[in-house]
Design a protein around this motif. Structure first.
Motif, PDB file in Angstrom:
ATOM      1  N   LEU A  83       2.197  28.004   9.523  1.00  0.00           N
ATOM      2  CA  LEU A  83       2.105  27.598  10.921  1.00  0.00           C
ATOM      3  C   LEU A  83       3.125  26.512  11.250  1.00  0.00           C
ATOM      4  O   LEU A  83       3.585  26.406  12.378  1.00  0.00           O
ATOM      5  CB  LEU A  83       0.697  27.074  11.230  1.00  0.00           C
ATOM      6  CG  LEU A  83      -0.472  28.032  11.007  1.00  0.00           C
ATOM      7  CD1 LEU A  83      -1.771  27.384  11.443  1.00  0.00           C
ATOM      8  CD2 LEU A  83      -0.282  29.343  11.757  1.00  0.00           C
ATOM      9  N   THR A 140       8.103  25.493  18.497  1.00  0.00           N
ATOM     10  CA  THR A 140       7.576  25.193  19.835  1.00  0.00           C
ATOM     11  C   THR A 140       7.886  23.743  20.205  1.00  0.00           C
ATOM     12  O   THR A 140       8.174  23.453  21.371  1.00  0.00           O
ATOM     13  CB  THR A 140       6.064  25.453  19.919  1.00  0.00           C
ATOM     14  OG1 THR A 140       5.408  24.713  18.909  1.00  0.00           O
ATOM     15  CG2 THR A 140       5.744  26.914  19.751  1.00  0.00           C
ATOM     16  N   ALA A 141       7.881  22.846  19.216  1.00  0.00           N
ATOM     17  CA  ALA A 141       8.246  21.451  19.501  1.00  0.00           C
ATOM     18  C   ALA A 141       9.687  21.382  19.997  1.00  0.00           C
ATOM     19  O   ALA A 141      10.004  20.619  20.913  1.00  0.00           O
ATOM     20  CB  ALA A 141       8.065  20.591  18.247  1.00  0.00           C
ATOM     21  N   GLU A 142      10.553  22.191  19.418  1.00  0.00           N
ATOM     22  CA  GLU A 142      11.953  22.226  19.877  1.00  0.00           C
ATOM     23  C   GLU A 142      12.058  22.706  21.315  1.00  0.00           C
ATOM     24  O   GLU A 142      12.827  22.173  22.106  1.00  0.00           O
ATOM     25  CB  GLU A 142      12.780  23.154  18.984  1.00  0.00           C
ATOM     26  CG  GLU A 142      13.366  22.463  17.789  1.00  0.00           C
ATOM     27  CD  GLU A 142      14.194  23.394  16.918  1.00  0.00           C
ATOM     28  OE1 GLU A 142      14.543  24.517  17.357  1.00  0.00           O
ATOM     29  OE2 GLU A 142      14.476  22.998  15.774  1.00  0.00           O
ATOM     30  N   TYR A 151      -1.447  26.286   6.314  1.00  0.00           N
ATOM     31  CA  TYR A 151      -0.803  25.595   7.429  1.00  0.00           C
ATOM     32  C   TYR A 151       0.703  25.608   7.271  1.00  0.00           C
ATOM     33  O   TYR A 151       1.428  25.399   8.225  1.00  0.00           O
ATOM     34  CB  TYR A 151      -1.304  24.147   7.551  1.00  0.00           C
ATOM     35  CG  TYR A 151      -0.752  23.220   6.510  1.00  0.00           C
ATOM     36  CD1 TYR A 151      -1.439  22.984   5.335  1.00  0.00           C
ATOM     37  CD2 TYR A 151       0.467  22.576   6.702  1.00  0.00           C
ATOM     38  CE1 TYR A 151      -0.926  22.144   4.373  1.00  0.00           C
ATOM     39  CE2 TYR A 151       0.984  21.728   5.738  1.00  0.00           C
ATOM     40  CZ  TYR A 151       0.280  21.525   4.573  1.00  0.00           C
ATOM     41  OH  TYR A 151       0.788  20.700   3.625  1.00  0.00           O
ATOM     42  N   THR A 189       6.191  27.540  13.059  1.00  0.00           N
ATOM     43  CA  THR A 189       5.906  27.868  14.464  1.00  0.00           C
ATOM     44  C   THR A 189       5.756  26.595  15.279  1.00  0.00           C
ATOM     45  O   THR A 189       6.271  26.482  16.395  1.00  0.00           O
ATOM     46  CB  THR A 189       4.596  28.684  14.572  1.00  0.00           C
ATOM     47  OG1 THR A 189       4.726  29.847  13.771  1.00  0.00           O
ATOM     48  CG2 THR A 189       4.316  29.085  16.008  1.00  0.00           C
ATOM     49  N   TYR A 190       5.050  25.637  14.723  1.00  0.00           N
ATOM     50  CA  TYR A 190       4.875  24.354  15.405  1.00  0.00           C
ATOM     51  C   TYR A 190       6.230  23.700  15.659  1.00  0.00           C
ATOM     52  O   TYR A 190       6.486  23.174  16.745  1.00  0.00           O
ATOM     53  CB  TYR A 190       4.017  23.415  14.542  1.00  0.00           C
ATOM     54  CG  TYR A 190       2.533  23.631  14.648  1.00  0.00           C
ATOM     55  CD1 TYR A 190       1.996  24.893  14.831  1.00  0.00           C
ATOM     56  CD2 TYR A 190       1.655  22.565  14.575  1.00  0.00           C
ATOM     57  CE1 TYR A 190       0.629  25.080  14.925  1.00  0.00           C
ATOM     58  CE2 TYR A 190       0.283  22.740  14.670  1.00  0.00           C
ATOM     59  CZ  TYR A 190      -0.219  24.004  14.840  1.00  0.00           C
ATOM     60  OH  TYR A 190      -1.576  24.171  14.942  1.00  0.00           O
ATOM     61  N   ALA A 191       7.100  23.709  14.652  1.00  0.00           N
ATOM     62  CA  ALA A 191       8.407  23.062  14.799  1.00  0.00           C
ATOM     63  C   ALA A 191       9.241  23.766  15.864  1.00  0.00           C
ATOM     64  O   ALA A 191       9.928  23.127  16.660  1.00  0.00           O
ATOM     65  CB  ALA A 191       9.139  23.046  13.455  1.00  0.00           C
TER      66      ALA A 191
END
Lengths: 218, 218
Positions: free
Chosen positions: A151, A158-160, A148, A154-156
């Motif tokens: 990932l 997309t959160a931005e 994870y 990538t999550y951070a």
């Protein structure tokens, strides 16, 4: 209007309206008799919002009450009310793994601090989302889900992207009241919107990558 | 091992372990006496997972039971088990606005169909996330939040990015069991990870756009 009309206008059953009033999500109506009260347009608006937060956003009643109180208050500085409203919408989670006797919790908290620093995010120490994130990361660590970490970046990112679009949209609103309302609605209802879009996109992506159906044109 | 050791290893209190066994999240141990049972490594693994889904992922017990049963079963085709596990992790929401006497629900369902078609997503009619998304969109419509339409495309794009990264990571795992486990863990724990990252990024973005602090360098 009477409570029956309030119920008809909003589709919220009368017992639920009374429950919301007892719990402080909705103010009492104006007394017009021993067993009667009158309600106005603000009740309609606030009742719809209360129901949206609790039933669709899945918020605990205490969190919804706090957020609604902030929206319908005044006298705080702009950034202040927006931040407080957002914090109210991050209900504290139960601590999983307390007493698990490992270092996963401390390691995860440090990982969150590092992530925030690496991305250059200005986030106050009191933001409750730090803790929610650390709890989830500690749980993933305990489950041995170490990939994870890849990932997470990538999550951070997309959160931005989401945050940028959302904050821009909110800043285009003229008045503080409307901005605070948007923060509350978008923060709470954005969660199920994103969660469901992610599941739909996962199925679509898996159909292409793993399923290989006849319709696959990628 | 005995139940006391199972509790010590996982940090889960004995009453919670017994509750999970009664609710079918965890199988009974092997009976070794009238009041004794023995537990193995699979219990440790499954107990950690059950707790993660319920306490950190926030899943209803029935959804967690269904997802766990799928992970620890066999005999279904690959895509099948992954899809079923994912569906189990989309708990049906209460319907907000039933009886509201408006067209927002139908309009939102049509909007979801259009979005899926426009993005070329292959999604089965039975995917429960369609309904979750339609409920959230109908609620936003009823609240008069029409500028969410602009945001919806951004949300869908970021959902695609997340799904792409996730499905790729999962497809790199060798065996079906490990893939199914990753689907369950990542779908359930990804929700609080994304929700908290989004809140942290919102605060950071708002500090720059609205707060204008001294540290602002953008």
């Amino acid at each position: 209007m009477r409570i029956a009309e309030l119920s008809r206008r909003t589709g919220v059953p009368i017992p639920t309206i009374k429950y919301y009033m007892r719990e402080g999500l909705l103010p009492q109506g104006e007394r017009t008799g021993p067993n009667q009260a009158r309600y106005g347009e603000e009740h309609v608006r606030r009742l719809r919002l209360a129901r949206a937060l609790v039933e669709v956003g899945g918020l605990p009643v205490a969190s919804a009450r706090e957020a609604l109180a902030l929206i319908f208050s005044s006298g705080v500085s702009e950034f202040d009310v927006l931040g407080k409203a957002q914090y109210a919408l991050t209900p504290p989670r139960e601590r999983a793994g307390d007493g698990a006797g490992d270092d996963a919790g401390d390691e995860a908290a440090a990982q969150v601090d590092e992530l925030i620093a690496r991305r250059g995010w200005q986030v106050k120490p009191g933001n409750p989302a730090r803790r929610t994130l650390a709890d989830a990361l500690a749980t993933l660590r305990r489950l041995g889900e170490d990939d994870y970490l890849d990932l997470l970046e990538t999550y951070a990112e997309t959160a931005e992207q989401l945050a940028d679009t959302e904050v821009r949209a909110i800043s285009r609103r003229g008045d503080l009241h409307s901005m605070a309302e948007a923060v509350v609605i978008w923060t709470a209802l954005g969660d199920p919107v994103i969660a469901s879009l992610r599941r739909l996109a996962q199925e679509a992506r898996a159909a292409r990558l793993l399923g290989g159906t006849a319709e696959d044109t990628s």
